[in-house]
Design a protein around this motif. Structure first.
Motif, PDB file in Angstrom:
ATOM      1  N   VAL A   1       0.873  -1.179   0.000  1.00 37.07           N
ATOM      2  CA  VAL A   1       0.000   0.000   0.000  1.00 37.07           C
ATOM      3  C   VAL A   1       0.901   1.217   0.000  1.00 37.07           C
ATOM      4  CG1 VAL A   1      -1.778   1.291   1.238  1.00 37.07           C
ATOM      5  CG2 VAL A   1      -1.797  -1.207   1.293  1.00 37.07           C
ATOM      6  N   LEU A   2       0.795   2.050  -1.041  1.00 35.05           N
ATOM      7  CA  LEU A   2       1.617   3.255  -1.142  1.00 35.05           C
ATOM      8  C   LEU A   2       0.968   4.421  -0.387  1.00 35.05           C
ATOM      9  CD1 LEU A   2       2.655   3.172  -4.910  1.00 35.05           C
ATOM     10  CD2 LEU A   2       4.068   2.562  -2.939  1.00 35.05           C
ATOM     11  N   ARG A   3       1.807   5.289   0.126  1.00 40.34           N
ATOM     12  CA  ARG A   3       1.301   6.512   0.746  1.00 40.34           C
ATOM     13  C   ARG A   3       0.692   7.423  -0.327  1.00 40.34           C
ATOM     14  NH1 ARG A   3       3.020   6.744   5.926  1.00 40.34           N
ATOM     15  NH2 ARG A   3       4.905   5.541   6.442  1.00 40.34           N
ATOM     16  N   THR A   4      -0.319   8.163   0.053  1.00 41.72           N
ATOM     17  CA  THR A   4      -0.979   9.074  -0.884  1.00 41.72           C
ATOM     18  C   THR A   4       0.017  10.096  -1.428  1.00 41.72           C
ATOM     19  OG1 THR A   4      -3.046   8.850   0.356  1.00 41.72           O
ATOM     20  CG2 THR A   4      -2.873  10.705  -1.156  1.00 41.72           C
ATOM     21  N   GLY A   5       0.064  10.156  -2.751  1.00 37.50           N
ATOM     22  CA  GLY A   5       0.942  11.129  -3.389  1.00 37.50           C
ATOM     23  C   GLY A   5       2.398  10.750  -3.415  1.00 37.50           C
ATOM     24  N   GLU A   6       2.724   9.505  -3.024  1.00 40.35           N
ATOM     25  CA  GLU A   6       4.119   9.062  -3.010  1.00 40.35           C
ATOM     26  C   GLU A   6       4.306   7.983  -4.077  1.00 40.35           C
ATOM     27  OE1 GLU A   6       6.637  10.140  -1.386  1.00 40.35           O
ATOM     28  OE2 GLU A   6       5.800  11.371   0.211  1.00 40.35           O
ATOM     29  N   PRO A   7       4.829   8.331  -5.244  1.00 37.11           N
ATOM     30  CA  PRO A   7       4.973   7.331  -6.295  1.00 37.11           C
ATOM     31  C   PRO A   7       6.158   6.403  -6.043  1.00 37.11           C
ATOM     32  CG  PRO A   7       5.863   9.424  -7.019  1.00 37.11           C
ATOM     33  CD  PRO A   7       5.267   9.671  -5.669  1.00 37.11           C
TER      34      PRO A   7
END
Length: 545
Positions: free
Chosen positions: A482-488
């Motif tokens: 699960v990626l952090r929001t806005g962290e590509p």
């Protein structure tokens, strides 16, 4: 030669009398979403007498099972204190289980009375017609008149029931080895299994929880019990607070980061306990809405390891010390707590901090190798952890299959299913669950260590590593991220991040990017669901060469 010392039972009836008198000014505080409800231990003791009289009037006798289907709140604490003290058996039902598992557990335990929180009434109404042993439902914080029950089940209002009773109750002298409470495992493999705690085991365990070797609670503490009361008796915090005189803070159903932080701001707890996923959410909220939480002296986490980066975030940015603990339903729960020895400094200090901790004084321990022979406690050799002691179960309640006992117990030792290593000074470091450790080409890969390293990447919010079949190597690691929001970030970047500390043959080829990682009812990554999704081709993954 015998001693000259007197004897007396270590019973929860004696504990209730003690807390209600000696620690009468300590409080139980429940968050309502915007304000609090507060009750002293002295008031709790008086209401416990009324509740015991009410339950006796409903026909509850010795060893009858009395269940709860409730959040952590003041009334739940009253039930916790009263039921064992009167000689009945407390059974906190896990409100997050499936209906099938709830029905199985309630039948297996033979629950007669169930306390139900009003906010959970509709969920419980759905399973109640299938609960053949239940005769009474007591509705707390809700409208009993509106509760739908099948024929043969009486519904009562909690407050009305107490108001009709006298406050004096003669709590009996109890055999300390008799049943006081029971919990069931979460049933991640097979049916849930029941564990029955004695008065003696709960009293001894609570005494350990109050010591500096565990949580070090005292009369000056305000303990925020986020860990649910259905999760191994909230790690004994209700009983430990009654022993120590620490005040309890209960979040009720307000478990999201924003209301939890609002409660913390209002009540300023000095101690807290919860699974790591709770603190992941709080860290995210604090990153965007800064708030001083340095009044927290210590936070104990269990159920899963917390990533080192998250522990350091709380310590370096919020001045809050996070401490690992380890335990199971079968161990009451606390078996280890990670307080480093006084000589540890620098990286050595963090090595101790990232372990599961040092074993409690009364918990015997050993590691067993593949050949079912003990391996040395040298800090390097791996084996399956086995434990024994006065708050460790020696069997399951009414096992339905002899194979369960054979798989779980080894001549008086509990087989935990955890694989790890133990240092010469008694610190446990777990590398995996026996069922989750990945064996690739005959070599072990620790899913826990790999998860922690992936979650150290700034773009990653959560990561679960699990083994999947491989024709060449038997098994290979697959990663759900699960990626952090806005962290590509992409799979190649994350694998390059791992390559800094992992051998090339260990690096995962399969990567899945998901919105959420499935979790068990107590907040652990549910890897059996991930493995099933992979096998059913419902998990879309990227395969790197």
């Amino acid at each position: 030669m015998l001693s000259t010392m007197q004897d007396g039972p270590l019973s929860l009836a004696n504990l209730l009398r003690y807390a209600a008198s000696v620690h009468a000014d300590a409080t139980v505080t429940t968050w309502t979403g915007s304000t609090t409800r507060r009750r002293t231990f002295g008031e709790l003791g008086a209401r416990a007498g009324k509740l015991a009289n009410a339950l006796r009037g409903l026909g509850v006798g010795a060893f009858d099972r009395v269940a709860t289907f409730m959040w952590n709140n003041t009334q739940h604490m009253e039930v916790y204190a009263t039921v064992p003290a009167m000689g009945a058996v407390l059974h906190a039902l896990n409100i997050r289980l499936s209906s099938e598992q709830l029905v199985f557990i309630a039948h297996h335990a033979e629950d007669r009375v169930v306390f139900v929180d009003g906010s959970l009434a509709s969920a419980f109404e759905g399973v109640l017609p299938r609960l053949r042993t239940v005769r009474h439902v007591i509705l707390v914080n809700g409208d009993a008149a509106g509760f739908r029950a099948p024929r043969g089940v009486e519904v009562h209002s909690y407050e009305a029931l107490l108001e009709a009773q006298p406050g004096v109750y003669d709590f009996p002298v109890l055999d300390e080895r008799s049943a006081a409470a029971m919990c069931y495992t979460s049933g991640t493999t097979g049916d849930p299994k029941g564990v029955v705690y004695s008065h003696r085991s709960l009293f001894l365990h609570a005494m350990h929880v109050t010591t500096p070797a565990a949580m070090g609670l005292s009369t000056s503490d305000r303990c925020l019990a986020i860990v649910p009361m259905f999760h191994v008796n909230a790690w004994s915090l209700p009983f430990a607070c009654m022993l120590s005189g620490a005040s309890l803070l209960m979040p009720d159903r307000f478990l999201q980061p924003e209301p939890l932080l609002a409660m913390m701001e209002a009540e300023r707890p000095t101690h807290a306990a919860a699974v790591p996923t709770i603190w992941t959410g709080l860290a995210g909220r604090l990153a965007t809405h800064p708030q001083d939480i340095s009044y927290l002296r210590e936070v104990v986490v269990g159920g899963a390891a917390m990533p080192p980066t998250l522990m350091k975030t709380f310590e370096e940015h919020h001045r809050v010390k996070v401490v690992h603990g380890w335990g199971m339903t079968e161990t009451s729960s606390v078996g280890t707590v990670a307080h480093p020895p006084a000589h540890a400094t620098g990286e050595d200090l963090w090595r101790y901090r990232m372990s599961q901790g040092r074993f409690a004084p009364l918990v015997e321990f050993r590691l067993m190798g593949d050949n079912n022979a003990p391996v040395p406690n040298d800090g390097e050799s791996l084996g399956e952890l086995e434990v024994s002691g006065p708050w460790i179960t020696g069997s399951y309640y009414s096992p339905s299959h002899e194979a369960i006992e054979a798989d779980s117990f080894d001549e008086g030792w509990l087989r935990t299913g955890d694989v790890g290593r133990i240092s010469p000074d008694g610190f446990l470091t777990l590398v995996d669950r026996a069922k989750d450790v990945i064996k690739s080409g005959g070599e072990w890969i620790s899913s826990i260590d790999m998860e922690n390293d992936i979650m150290a990447h700034p773009a990653v919010a959560e990561a679960a590593v699990f083994g999947v079949p491989d024709e060449r190597w038997d098994e290979r690691p697959c990663v759900a991220v699960v990626l952090r929001t806005g962290e590509p970030a992409d799979a190649t970047a994350l694998r390059e991040h791992l390559a800094e500390s992992w051998a090339k043959w260990q690096l995962p080829e399969r990567w899945a990017f998901v919105a959420e990682i499935p979790k068990t009812s107590v907040g652990k990554f549910d890897k059996k669901v991930l493995r099933r999704q992979y096998a059913d081709r419902r998990l879309a993954f990227i395969h790197l060469d």
